[in-house]
Design a protein around this motif. Structure first.
Motif, PDB file in Angstrom:
ATOM      1  N   TRP A  19       0.828  -1.208   0.000  1.00 62.80           N
ATOM      2  CA  TRP A  19       0.000   0.000   0.000  1.00 62.80           C
ATOM      3  C   TRP A  19       0.858   1.251   0.000  1.00 62.80           C
ATOM      4  CZ3 TRP A  19      -4.842  -0.039  -1.271  1.00 62.80           C
ATOM      5  CH2 TRP A  19      -5.581  -1.202  -1.081  1.00 62.80           C
ATOM      6  N   LEU A  20       1.948   1.212   0.746  1.00 63.65           N
ATOM      7  CA  LEU A  20       2.838   2.370   0.811  1.00 63.65           C
ATOM      8  C   LEU A  20       3.487   2.628  -0.551  1.00 63.65           C
ATOM      9  CD1 LEU A  20       4.159   4.506   2.633  1.00 63.65           C
ATOM     10  CD2 LEU A  20       5.975   2.860   3.053  1.00 63.65           C
ATOM     11  N   LEU A  21       3.973   1.582  -1.203  1.00 64.96           N
ATOM     12  CA  LEU A  21       4.574   1.734  -2.527  1.00 64.96           C
ATOM     13  C   LEU A  21       3.547   2.177  -3.569  1.00 64.96           C
ATOM     14  CD1 LEU A  21       7.010  -1.300  -2.629  1.00 64.96           C
ATOM     15  CD2 LEU A  21       7.573   1.112  -2.326  1.00 64.96           C
ATOM     16  N   ALA A  22       2.338   1.656  -3.465  1.00 60.69           N
ATOM     17  CA  ALA A  22       1.280   2.067  -4.394  1.00 60.69           C
ATOM     18  C   ALA A  22       0.933   3.542  -4.202  1.00 60.69           C
ATOM     19  CB  ALA A  22       0.046   1.201  -4.203  1.00 60.69           C
ATOM     20  N   ALA A  23       0.889   3.993  -2.962  1.00 62.23           N
ATOM     21  CA  ALA A  23       0.593   5.402  -2.689  1.00 62.23           C
ATOM     22  C   ALA A  23       1.712   6.306  -3.213  1.00 62.23           C
ATOM     23  CB  ALA A  23       0.401   5.614  -1.188  1.00 62.23           C
ATOM     24  N   LEU A  24       2.963   5.880  -3.039  1.00 65.60           N
ATOM     25  CA  LEU A  24       4.087   6.670  -3.556  1.00 65.60           C
ATOM     26  C   LEU A  24       4.070   6.719  -5.083  1.00 65.60           C
ATOM     27  CD1 LEU A  24       7.001   5.617  -1.193  1.00 65.60           C
ATOM     28  CD2 LEU A  24       5.876   7.844  -1.340  1.00 65.60           C
ATOM     29  N   ALA A  25       3.758   5.595  -5.712  1.00 67.22           N
ATOM     30  CA  ALA A  25       3.688   5.561  -7.176  1.00 67.22           C
ATOM     31  C   ALA A  25       2.554   6.451  -7.679  1.00 67.22           C
ATOM     32  CB  ALA A  25       3.490   4.135  -7.664  1.00 67.22           C
ATOM     33  N   LEU A  26       1.417   6.425  -6.998  1.00 71.60           N
ATOM     34  CA  LEU A  26       0.287   7.267  -7.376  1.00 71.60           C
ATOM     35  C   LEU A  26       0.637   8.742  -7.214  1.00 71.60           C
ATOM     36  CD1 LEU A  26      -2.655   7.284  -8.305  1.00 71.60           C
ATOM     37  CD2 LEU A  26      -3.307   7.295  -5.897  1.00 71.60           C
ATOM     38  N   ALA A  27       1.343   9.090  -6.136  1.00 67.09           N
ATOM     39  CA  ALA A  27       1.765  10.473  -5.930  1.00 67.09           C
ATOM     40  C   ALA A  27       2.738  10.919  -7.017  1.00 67.09           C
ATOM     41  CB  ALA A  27       2.397  10.632  -4.552  1.00 67.09           C
ATOM     42  N   ALA A  28       3.653  10.048  -7.417  1.00 71.50           N
ATOM     43  CA  ALA A  28       4.623  10.384  -8.462  1.00 71.50           C
ATOM     44  C   ALA A  28       3.921  10.589  -9.803  1.00 71.50           C
ATOM     45  CB  ALA A  28       5.675   9.294  -8.572  1.00 71.50           C
ATOM     46  N   VAL A  29       2.975   9.740 -10.123  1.00 69.55           N
ATOM     47  CA  VAL A  29       2.223   9.882 -11.378  1.00 69.55           C
ATOM     48  C   VAL A  29       1.392  11.161 -11.340  1.00 69.55           C
ATOM     49  CG1 VAL A  29       0.342   8.881 -12.739  1.00 69.55           C
ATOM     50  CG2 VAL A  29       2.199   7.439 -11.939  1.00 69.55           C
ATOM     51  N   GLY A  30       0.801  11.455 -10.196  1.00 75.94           N
ATOM     52  CA  GLY A  30       0.025  12.688 -10.052  1.00 75.94           C
ATOM     53  C   GLY A  30       0.881  13.928 -10.225  1.00 75.94           C
ATOM     54  N   TYR A  31       2.089  13.923  -9.648  1.00 77.90           N
ATOM     55  CA  TYR A  31       2.986  15.068  -9.792  1.00 77.90           C
ATOM     56  C   TYR A  31       3.451  15.209 -11.242  1.00 77.90           C
ATOM     57  CZ  TYR A  31       6.839  18.283  -9.114  1.00 77.90           C
ATOM     58  OH  TYR A  31       7.675  19.349  -9.211  1.00 77.90           O
ATOM     59  N   ALA A  32       3.738  14.096 -11.899  1.00 72.92           N
ATOM     60  CA  ALA A  32       4.156  14.153 -13.303  1.00 72.92           C
ATOM     61  C   ALA A  32       3.036  14.713 -14.179  1.00 72.92           C
ATOM     62  CB  ALA A  32       4.574  12.765 -13.784  1.00 72.92           C
ATOM     63  N   ALA A  33       1.801  14.290 -13.926  1.00 76.80           N
ATOM     64  CA  ALA A  33       0.671  14.814 -14.686  1.00 76.80           C
ATOM     65  C   ALA A  33       0.477  16.304 -14.397  1.00 76.80           C
ATOM     66  CB  ALA A  33      -0.597  14.042 -14.333  1.00 76.80           C
ATOM     67  N   SER A  34       0.673  16.698 -13.154  1.00 80.22           N
ATOM     68  CA  SER A  34       0.553  18.102 -12.783  1.00 80.22           C
ATOM     69  C   SER A  34       1.615  18.940 -13.488  1.00 80.22           C
ATOM     70  CB  SER A  34       0.683  18.235 -11.267  1.00 80.22           C
ATOM     71  OG  SER A  34       0.756  19.578 -10.881  1.00 80.22           O
ATOM     72  N   CYS A  35       2.842  18.426 -13.573  1.00 77.40           N
ATOM     73  CA  CYS A  35       3.918  19.149 -14.266  1.00 77.40           C
ATOM     74  C   CYS A  35       3.657  19.229 -15.761  1.00 77.40           C
ATOM     75  CB  CYS A  35       5.265  18.484 -13.999  1.00 77.40           C
ATOM     76  SG  CYS A  35       5.898  18.794 -12.349  1.00 77.40           S
ATOM     77  N   ALA A  36       3.016  18.218 -16.320  1.00 76.16           N
ATOM     78  CA  ALA A  36       2.692  18.251 -17.748  1.00 76.16           C
ATOM     79  C   ALA A  36       1.571  19.257 -18.026  1.00 76.16           C
ATOM     80  CB  ALA A  36       2.280  16.867 -18.231  1.00 76.16           C
ATOM     81  N   TRP A  37       0.600  19.330 -17.130  1.00 74.53           N
ATOM     82  CA  TRP A  37      -0.550  20.203 -17.322  1.00 74.53           C
ATOM     83  C   TRP A  37      -0.227  21.653 -16.990  1.00 74.53           C
ATOM     84  CZ3 TRP A  37      -4.766  18.979 -19.864  1.00 74.53           C
ATOM     85  CH2 TRP A  37      -5.863  19.830 -19.802  1.00 74.53           C
ATOM     86  N   TRP A  38       0.472  21.886 -15.857  1.00 75.26           N
ATOM     87  CA  TRP A  38       0.864  23.223 -15.409  1.00 75.26           C
ATOM     88  C   TRP A  38       2.387  23.282 -15.276  1.00 75.26           C
ATOM     89  CZ3 TRP A  38      -3.012  20.765 -12.307  1.00 75.26           C
ATOM     90  CH2 TRP A  38      -4.302  21.218 -12.560  1.00 75.26           C
ATOM     91  N   PRO A  39       3.126  23.549 -16.358  1.00 73.05           N
ATOM     92  CA  PRO A  39       4.589  23.498 -16.293  1.00 73.05           C
ATOM     93  C   PRO A  39       5.212  24.666 -15.531  1.00 73.05           C
ATOM     94  CG  PRO A  39       3.887  24.136 -18.486  1.00 73.05           C
ATOM     95  CD  PRO A  39       2.657  23.798 -17.720  1.00 73.05           C
TER      96      PRO A  39
END
Length: 91
Positions: A19-39
């Motif tokens: 669960w901890l690794l899944a949460a970290l992976a989800l946070a990383a994907v969310g941050y990457a999407a955020s950087c792509a959308w709002w650079p």
């Protein structure tokens, strides 16, 4: 007399590493999407104004860090751009 506990005994509630690794992976994907959308983010030096003013607000000069735009490229987007440049150069 109390029973002896083995040194390798597992706790009653083991740490949910999956669960901890899944949460970290989800946070990383969310941050990457955020950087792509709002650079861009606001400049920290001039607080997004793009300029510095004197106390009486009559004289101002552009911010050197953001060159007067008030925006800076986010760290995640900078990493992505560097990765894309290195990948393009390898072709």
């Amino acid at each position: 007399m109390r029973p002896l506990i083995a040194a390798t005994a597992t706790p009653e509630h083991p740490m949910p590493w999956g669960w901890l690794l899944a949460a970290l992976a989800l946070a990383a994907v969310g941050y990457a999407a955020s950087c792509a959308w709002w650079p861009f983010t606001r400049c920290g030096r001039c607080e997004g104004r793009g300029r510095f003013t004197r106390a009486d607000s009559k004289v101002w000069r552009p911010c050197r860090r953001c060159k007067g735009s008030g925006a800076r490229l986010r760290v995640g987007r900078r990493v992505w751009n560097r990765f894309a440049r290195v990948r393009q150069a390898g072709r």
